[in-house]
Design an enzyme around this catalytic site. Sequence first.
Site, PDB file in Angstrom:
ATOM      1  N   GLU A 100       0.819  -1.215   0.000  1.00  0.00           N
ATOM      2  CA  GLU A 100       0.000   0.000   0.000  1.00  0.00           C
ATOM      3  C   GLU A 100       0.850   1.261   0.000  1.00  0.00           C
ATOM      4  O   GLU A 100       1.837   1.364   0.728  1.00  0.00           O
ATOM      5  CB  GLU A 100      -0.909  -0.019   1.228  1.00  0.00           C
ATOM      6  CG  GLU A 100      -1.854   1.174   1.323  1.00  0.00           C
ATOM      7  CD  GLU A 100      -2.837   0.998   2.461  1.00  0.00           C
ATOM      8  OE1 GLU A 100      -3.552  -0.034   2.455  1.00  0.00           O
ATOM      9  OE2 GLU A 100      -2.877   1.861   3.361  1.00  0.00           O
TER      10      GLU A 100
ATOM     11  N   ALA B 113      -9.717  11.470   3.418  1.00  0.00           N
ATOM     12  CA  ALA B 113     -11.048  11.660   3.993  1.00  0.00           C
ATOM     13  C   ALA B 113     -11.917  12.503   3.081  1.00  0.00           C
ATOM     14  O   ALA B 113     -11.510  13.571   2.615  1.00  0.00           O
ATOM     15  CB  ALA B 113     -10.927  12.324   5.366  1.00  0.00           C
TER      16      ALA B 113
ATOM     17  N   TYR C 112     -10.899  -5.772  11.053  1.00  0.00           N
ATOM     18  CA  TYR C 112     -10.259  -5.258  12.266  1.00  0.00           C
ATOM     19  C   TYR C 112     -10.132  -6.372  13.299  1.00  0.00           C
ATOM     20  O   TYR C 112     -11.047  -6.580  14.101  1.00  0.00           O
ATOM     21  CB  TYR C 112     -11.068  -4.086  12.829  1.00  0.00           C
ATOM     22  CG  TYR C 112     -11.133  -2.917  11.880  1.00  0.00           C
ATOM     23  CD1 TYR C 112     -10.165  -1.918  11.912  1.00  0.00           C
ATOM     24  CD2 TYR C 112     -12.136  -2.849  10.914  1.00  0.00           C
ATOM     25  CE1 TYR C 112     -10.210  -0.868  11.016  1.00  0.00           C
ATOM     26  CE2 TYR C 112     -12.187  -1.795  10.011  1.00  0.00           C
ATOM     27  CZ  TYR C 112     -11.219  -0.810  10.069  1.00  0.00           C
ATOM     28  OH  TYR C 112     -11.250   0.230   9.177  1.00  0.00           O
TER      29      TYR C 112
ATOM     30  N   PHE D   1       0.739   6.572  16.209  1.00  0.00           N
ATOM     31  CA  PHE D   1      -0.213   6.126  15.197  1.00  0.00           C
ATOM     32  C   PHE D   1      -1.096   5.009  15.735  1.00  0.00           C
ATOM     33  O   PHE D   1      -2.306   4.981  15.511  1.00  0.00           O
ATOM     34  CB  PHE D   1       0.548   5.674  13.952  1.00  0.00           C
ATOM     35  CG  PHE D   1      -0.315   5.450  12.745  1.00  0.00           C
ATOM     36  CD1 PHE D   1      -1.303   6.353  12.406  1.00  0.00           C
ATOM     37  CD2 PHE D   1      -0.125   4.344  11.939  1.00  0.00           C
ATOM     38  CE1 PHE D   1      -2.098   6.155  11.286  1.00  0.00           C
ATOM     39  CE2 PHE D   1      -0.915   4.135  10.818  1.00  0.00           C
ATOM     40  CZ  PHE D   1      -1.907   5.044  10.493  1.00  0.00           C
TER      41      PHE D   1
END
Length: 276
Positions: free
Chosen positions: A8, A42, A135, A206
């Site tokens: 990614e 976003a 998740y 993070f």
Amino acid sequence: MTPEISIEFFPPQTSEGVDKLRAVRQQLAAAQPAFFSVTYGAGGSTRERTAAVVKEIASEGRVAAPHLSCIGSSRDSIRAILDDYRAAGIRHLVALRGDLPSGMAQSGEFRYANELVEFIRQETGDWFRLAVAAYPEWHPQAPSPAADLQAYVGKVQAGADIAITQYFYNGDAYFRFVDEARAAGADIPVFPGIMPIASFSKLARFSDACGAEIPRWMRRKFESFGDDGDSIREFGLDAVTALCQRLLDGGAPGLHFYSMNQSGLILEICRRLGLS
């Protein structure tokens, strides 16, 4: 069966970043990834930059999987993006709920990722290989583990092909999640998300924000190194490589690396795993 590797990126903001990412992609080709994915800001804040990187990856003869989030979007705007990617020959997509941009009060015409997946299938049939998020340690906004699992099952029932997890360092969480998802009827390949560790302080910030647990034994070990970057890097490589090996040995279909637009740690982990 050879594990499927995917990697990614985020879309760079500057021309220097674009040039750097081109070099990083060339280096990461040694890992023979099945696809490169590209994140989406976003509310679609990086829409044009995401599309530009995706199309450039495709022009290089590699498989690109753009992220697409639905919060703050309309059906017409999502339809236009889907049409654009189809015209460019893009066949992979990562469908996400996403976050509201700061200051935006309304979620738009979509509330959850399952609604986006359903819409994509209605509009494009089987054109896209659709990935959704999972998740293992539960979404930080989920009201309960059961509700989070049900949200995931809803995405699978809507038409997802594969899932990519949030990164984690607790292998038990991944295996538990896969078992519970299968028991609930959501039996698609679940690719564990892997975050290599370059800086413990950045990782800790993070992780606290996104709800990913750093096991206590790892935290204490990292803290013991202080500012010794070489020791942090080497311990991080050892810990993440061991996690990857355990996941693959336990049946994970592959690994999805969060690159942060860097190549060195991923290439070393793949080398240690015999995947490059």
